[in-house]
Scaffold this active site. Structure first.
Site, PDB file in Angstrom:
ATOM      1  N   ARG A  36     -35.722  49.296  38.669  1.00 12.24           N
ATOM      2  CA  ARG A  36     -36.172  50.115  39.785  1.00 12.24           C
ATOM      3  C   ARG A  36     -35.105  50.279  40.871  1.00 12.24           C
ATOM      4  O   ARG A  36     -35.013  51.315  41.499  1.00 12.24           O
ATOM      5  CB  ARG A  36     -37.416  49.475  40.394  1.00 12.24           C
ATOM      6  CG  ARG A  36     -38.436  50.486  40.804  1.00 12.24           C
ATOM      7  CD  ARG A  36     -39.716  49.821  41.263  1.00 12.24           C
ATOM      8  NE  ARG A  36     -40.051  48.646  40.454  1.00 12.24           N
ATOM      9  CZ  ARG A  36     -40.944  47.736  40.823  1.00 12.24           C
ATOM     10  NH1 ARG A  36     -41.556  47.847  41.982  1.00 12.24           N
ATOM     11  NH2 ARG A  36     -41.226  46.707  40.046  1.00 12.24           N
TER      12      ARG A  36
ATOM     13  N   LYS B 177     -42.180  37.103  25.318  1.00 18.26           N
ATOM     14  CA  LYS B 177     -43.457  36.486  25.613  1.00 18.26           C
ATOM     15  C   LYS B 177     -43.714  36.554  27.111  1.00 18.26           C
ATOM     16  O   LYS B 177     -42.753  36.683  27.853  1.00 18.26           O
ATOM     17  CB  LYS B 177     -43.479  35.056  25.110  1.00 18.26           C
ATOM     18  CG  LYS B 177     -42.600  34.095  25.929  1.00 18.26           C
ATOM     19  CD  LYS B 177     -42.786  32.683  25.475  1.00 18.26           C
ATOM     20  CE  LYS B 177     -43.888  31.986  26.228  1.00 18.26           C
ATOM     21  NZ  LYS B 177     -43.440  31.138  27.326  1.00 18.26           N
TER      22      LYS B 177
ATOM     23  N   GLU C 140     -40.461  18.086  28.935  1.00 19.54           N
ATOM     24  CA  GLU C 140     -39.583  18.668  29.952  1.00 19.54           C
ATOM     25  C   GLU C 140     -39.646  17.836  31.223  1.00 19.54           C
ATOM     26  O   GLU C 140     -40.660  17.195  31.494  1.00 19.54           O
ATOM     27  CB  GLU C 140     -40.027  20.095  30.282  1.00 19.54           C
ATOM     28  CG  GLU C 140     -39.979  21.043  29.108  1.00 19.54           C
ATOM     29  CD  GLU C 140     -40.292  22.461  29.543  1.00 19.54           C
ATOM     30  OE1 GLU C 140     -39.339  23.215  29.783  1.00 19.54           O
ATOM     31  OE2 GLU C 140     -41.480  22.795  29.678  1.00 19.54           O
TER      32      GLU C 140
ATOM     33  N   ASP D 281     -48.489  28.705  27.168  1.00 18.12           N
ATOM     34  CA  ASP D 281     -47.066  28.843  27.478  1.00 18.12           C
ATOM     35  C   ASP D 281     -46.179  28.247  26.379  1.00 18.12           C
ATOM     36  O   ASP D 281     -45.087  28.744  26.122  1.00 18.12           O
ATOM     37  CB  ASP D 281     -46.786  28.142  28.825  1.00 18.12           C
ATOM     38  CG  ASP D 281     -45.353  28.326  29.298  1.00 18.12           C
ATOM     39  OD1 ASP D 281     -44.917  29.488  29.393  1.00 18.12           O
ATOM     40  OD2 ASP D 281     -44.675  27.316  29.567  1.00 18.12           O
TER      41      ASP D 281
ATOM     42  N   HIS E  18     -44.045  28.542  20.858  1.00 20.97           N
ATOM     43  CA  HIS E  18     -42.910  27.710  20.434  1.00 20.97           C
ATOM     44  C   HIS E  18     -43.328  26.587  19.477  1.00 20.97           C
ATOM     45  O   HIS E  18     -42.735  26.399  18.413  1.00 20.97           O
ATOM     46  CB  HIS E  18     -42.213  27.086  21.634  1.00 20.97           C
ATOM     47  CG  HIS E  18     -41.789  28.079  22.685  1.00 20.97           C
ATOM     48  ND1 HIS E  18     -41.333  29.333  22.367  1.00 20.97           N
ATOM     49  CD2 HIS E  18     -41.738  27.993  24.035  1.00 20.97           C
ATOM     50  CE1 HIS E  18     -41.022  29.977  23.499  1.00 20.97           C
ATOM     51  NE2 HIS E  18     -41.265  29.186  24.514  1.00 20.97           N
TER      52      HIS E  18
ATOM     53  N   LYS F 111     -44.759  19.121  31.332  1.00 20.18           N
ATOM     54  CA  LYS F 111     -43.757  19.258  32.398  1.00 20.18           C
ATOM     55  C   LYS F 111     -43.700  17.959  33.196  1.00 20.18           C
ATOM     56  O   LYS F 111     -44.665  17.204  33.228  1.00 20.18           O
ATOM     57  CB  LYS F 111     -44.163  20.399  33.337  1.00 20.18           C
ATOM     58  CG  LYS F 111     -44.421  21.715  32.606  1.00 20.18           C
ATOM     59  CD  LYS F 111     -43.361  22.723  32.918  1.00 20.18           C
ATOM     60  CE  LYS F 111     -43.615  24.033  32.218  1.00 20.18           C
ATOM     61  NZ  LYS F 111     -42.430  24.522  31.508  1.00 20.18           N
TER      62      LYS F 111
HETATM   63  C1  BG6 Z   1     -40.503  29.010  28.040  1.00 22.64           C
HETATM   64  C2  BG6 Z   1     -41.666  28.550  28.859  1.00 22.64           C
HETATM   65  O1  BG6 Z   1     -40.930  29.919  27.065  1.00 22.64           O
HETATM   66  O2  BG6 Z   1     -39.874  27.905  27.420  1.00 22.64           O
HETATM   67  C3  BG6 Z   1     -41.215  27.536  29.894  1.00 22.64           C
HETATM   68  O3  BG6 Z   1     -42.293  29.646  29.509  1.00 22.64           O
HETATM   69  C4  BG6 Z   1     -40.442  26.420  29.244  1.00 22.64           C
HETATM   70  O4  BG6 Z   1     -42.332  27.013  30.616  1.00 22.64           O
HETATM   71  C5  BG6 Z   1     -39.344  26.959  28.326  1.00 22.64           C
HETATM   72  O5  BG6 Z   1     -39.870  25.624  30.262  1.00 22.64           O
HETATM   73  C6  BG6 Z   1     -38.698  25.838  27.538  1.00 22.64           C
HETATM   74  O6  BG6 Z   1     -37.567  26.340  26.871  1.00 22.64           O
HETATM   75  P1  BG6 Z   1     -36.325  25.413  26.519  1.00 22.64           P
HETATM   76  O7  BG6 Z   1     -35.426  26.294  25.743  1.00 22.64           O
HETATM   77  O8  BG6 Z   1     -35.747  24.967  27.829  1.00 22.64           O
HETATM   78  O9  BG6 Z   1     -36.869  24.263  25.731  1.00 22.64           O
END
Ligand code: BG6
Length: 477
Positions: A45, A142, A210, A229, A234, A325
């Site tokens: 934009r 995603k 994480e 998420d 994943h 997290k």
């Molecule tokens: C993303 C999620 O798809 O993957 C995040 O939305 C997450 O919440 C991230 O932190 C983790 O990815 P990676 O590559 O750091 O393991």
């Protein structure tokens, strides 16, 4: 190098473009994989011109590329590949300018790095302005929907304008080196596959831990939670690669057919096999409730589940999945625990432990196989366990440095026209079809996630999930 291409990035000045897509493209340029005639066109934009976009990208390279990969001449050359179109994706502004940039003989790719609500508007205009040719590819990020109904609607919208063979749904986990390695380990060695079934495998653990919280993206995250998420996409992909039957060929549809069968074979998950958590304040940081800006939030920042796959290969072997997290360490791994040998010939069996194959995704990618040997020394026949540990970085010292990041690899796959590492529409829908009733279940019951202290391995109840089966989670950190 790949073929000459024009890559248009909608949302070209957004966060994902700045952090991942553009620095990733620069690194592929540096590696000599992008031809000099290629063009990368930012579309967003903001009222920028080519130079303004080049300055933006230069700053993103400065911030997100490692120092030893910043090469002045290469950066200059890369920036010359960049163009910009100010566009209104839901209006008419800018579309003619984008069309005017069109040319013959280049692979056309359009990266939708925007909210899914805008996918339809963009897809439609790419057609109505006759910008996208018959072979054009589109890349979507995603979240691909938030439940089955919305994912179906998205698929249907895209299908009005593009063939499935043109749609690249990114799951960046599939671009991770070790994730692809799962397929090499399973299908290029005779060693593991004969044992790869419930007869020999006691259980599988998948952990994606994480240390970061949801600061800064609380608004998105609070509507999503760990299940949507991380698990629906994943972790589901990891599960599929571990559990799938050997595809007849390393070919997009052959691989995706097998993954789909795994998702379809997943049993519904019982409420007692799910533990949800939410991080509390601690270690100088706020709680999930503060970060999400929603004091009453019931969204989980941690989830652990026990999952069964109802097919011949896996009946009787549970898969324990967990992700969260603000945990003790950033650590992702898959651990396959084998069963006990049917009969022990040794009088002293006390040192015996199960064989475990650990596949480390990050950090320090590698594999570790725990095997039993004789305890050294003259003390008689006693057993002890030792690791056969292989760090890929050590074993492949000279080649690992140039291993592309997930985004780099996947974007190059789009240009090459290889869909193997992208999700097919039916896969995404099947994953939501499994996820939906689980989420609906806890919403209907009004379940609240359990608080957990940051820097730990998650809520207490998650330990019980395994203890009651006589098993234990592997440590985090
Ligand atoms: C993303 C999620 O798809 O993957 C995040 O939305 C997450 O919440 C991230 O932190 C983790 O990815 P990676 O590559 O750091 O393991």
């Amino acid at each position: 190098p790949v073929e000459v291409f024009d890559l248009v990035i909608f949302g070209g000045t957004g966060d994902l473009a700045r952090r991942k897509i553009l620095p990733g493209l620069y690194l592929r340029w540096l590696a000599g994989q992008i031809p000099a005639e290629a063009r990368i066109i930012g579309a967003a934009r903001g009222e920028l011109d080519d130079q303004g976009f080049r300055d933006f990208v230069a700053a993103s390279i400065e911030e997100f590329v490692a120092r030893d990969r910043k090469d002045k001449a290469a950066i200059k050359g890369f920036l010359e590949r960049l163009h910009y179109v100010a566009i209104d994706v839901t209006g008419e502004k800018g579309w003619k300018d984008l069309k005017a940039l069109g040319r013959e003989g280049a692979v056309q790719a359009f990266y939708f790095s925007v909210a899914p609500a805008l996918f339809g508007a963009i897809a439609e205009r790419l057609r109505s302005y006759e910008i996208a040719g018959a072979e054009a590819r589109i890349v979507v990020e995603k979240p691909f929907g938030r439940d089955l109904a919305s994912a179906r609607a998205l698929n249907a919208t895209l299908a009005q304008h593009f063939e499935e063979g043109q749609i690249y749904r990114i799951d960046h986990y599939l671009g991770k080196e070790t994730v692809q390695n799962l397929m090499a380990v399973r299908f290029a060695n005779i060693l593991f596959e004969p044992l790869w079934k419930s007869e020999y495998i006691d259980h599988v653990q998948i952990t994606v831990a994480e240390t970061v919280g949801v600061e800064g993206r609380g608004a998105y995250y609070d509507k999503s939670g760990a299940m949507r998420d991380m698990v629906q996409n994943h972790i589901m992909q990891l599960l599929c690669l571990i559990a799938m039957e050997p595809p007849y060929h390393f070919d997009p549809d052959a691989v995706r057919d097998e993954k789909l069968k795994v998702i379809r074979a997943l049993d519904p998950v019982k409420p007692e096999d799910i533990v949800r958590g939410q991080y509390l304040a601690g270690a100088g940081e706020g709680s999930y409730l503060e970060h999400s800006g929603n004091k009453d939030s019931r969204t989980e920042s941690y989830i652990a589940l026990k999952v069964h796959i109802s097919n011949w290969r896996w009946k009787g072997t549970p898969f324990y999945l967990r992700t969260g997290k603000r945990l003790r360490a950033r650590e992702s791994e898959i651990a396959i625990t084998f069963r006990e040998p049917p009969h022990s010939i040794f009088d002293d069996h006390s040192g015996w432990r199960e064989n475990v194959l650990v596949i480390r995704l990050q950090p320090d990618e590698g594999m570790n196989l725990k095997v039993m040997i004789k305890e050294p020394g003259p003390g008689g026949m006693r057993l002890t366990q030792v690791p056969l540990d292989m760090s890929f970085a050590e074993a492949l010292a000279n080649t690992m440095e140039d291993v592309p990041d997930a985004y780099e690899r996947l974007i190059m796959d789009v240009i090459r026209g290889n869909q193997t590492l992208f999700m097919r529409g039916d896969e995404v829908e099947a994953a939501w079809a499994w996820t939906d009733p689980i989420i609906q279940g806890w919403e209907a019951r009004g379940d609240r996630p359990q608080g957990y202290d940051p820097g730990t391995s998650g809520p207490e109840d998650a330990l019980m999930l395994m203890h009651r089966d006589g098993r234990r989670w592997r440590g985090i950190g």
